[in-house]
Design an enzyme around this catalytic site. Sequence first.
Site, PDB file in Angstrom:
ATOM      1  N   HIS A  90      -7.781  -5.460  -0.264  1.00 45.26           N
ATOM      2  CA  HIS A  90      -6.624  -4.605  -0.002  1.00 45.26           C
ATOM      3  C   HIS A  90      -5.598  -5.287   0.884  1.00 45.26           C
ATOM      4  CE1 HIS A  90      -4.377  -0.937   0.027  1.00 45.26           C
ATOM      5  NE2 HIS A  90      -4.397  -0.864   1.348  1.00 45.26           N
ATOM      6  N   SER A 116       0.837  -1.194   0.000  1.00 40.22           N
ATOM      7  CA  SER A 116       0.000   0.000   0.000  1.00 40.22           C
ATOM      8  C   SER A 116       0.882   1.257   0.000  1.00 40.22           C
ATOM      9  CB  SER A 116      -0.959  -0.036   1.193  1.00 40.22           C
ATOM     10  OG  SER A 116      -1.959   0.940   1.065  1.00 40.22           O
ATOM     11  N   ASP A 164      -9.936  -4.838  -4.491  1.00 42.30           N
ATOM     12  CA  ASP A 164      -9.434  -3.839  -3.545  1.00 42.30           C
ATOM     13  C   ASP A 164     -10.278  -2.575  -3.665  1.00 42.30           C
ATOM     14  OD1 ASP A 164      -8.015  -2.026  -2.017  1.00 42.30           O
ATOM     15  OD2 ASP A 164      -6.062  -2.512  -2.876  1.00 42.30           O
TER      16      ASP A 164
END
Length: 247
Positions: free
Chosen positions: A226, A100, A196
């Site tokens: 995610h 991320s 996601d």
Amino acid sequence: MSSLELLSRPDGATLALKRVTGPGPTVVWIGGFRSDMEGTKALALDAAAREQGWGFVRYDHFAHGQSSGDWRQATIGRWREDAIALIDALEGPVVLVGSSMGGWIALLAALARPDRMAGLVLVNPAQDFTERLMWPSLPDHIRQAILRDGEAMMSEPGLGDYVLTARMFEEARDWLLLDGPIAIQAPVHVLQGRADDTVPWSHAMALAGRLTGGDVRLDLIEGGDHRLSTPRDLALLIDAVGRLRGL
């Protein structure tokens, strides 16, 4: 279990890290926004490193986990500097694994230390997230509070209570990547969940289109969210890291 180590920074702050010793390239875990080095993916890589004989380091960003720091002073530039300092404290080539926001930090560190890169594995990478993902998604009253007061309090499941500062958004504009080519010579392997809802798969497609200079592999994982932390997802991550270590 790895013992905790502290990397001192010039301003007196300390980065908390844990390592598994082994021959290089050293795999470096770079976590996401408000995550720490005890998450599922970091621990899975730690276990794989022990089993397969990798060198591996995981750490907490400034103002995250067991590292020190005032959250209101946290910025993309600071997290970038700390990642570079950690790389400089290691020997030999590295494989950066960024999750991320950690994907953005990994890309910035790779640009700063190109000669140290054996490869990058990016998990749902969130480059430019402050500008392209977070700010547009904030409720209008939160955006107005940030513009008026310089900060606003947030509370989100999984992220807890925290402050969003105008400084973080403003400083992040110095490190945006998607407006031009991203010249990284090392191979880059992106693992992106199709499901996601935090970092959409189109964001990974945009990154792949900007990367120049080295091999780029983008895996769109059907049903992947995610976190990408199911047993299947973790196996894909470990395989991707192992392949880059072997190049």
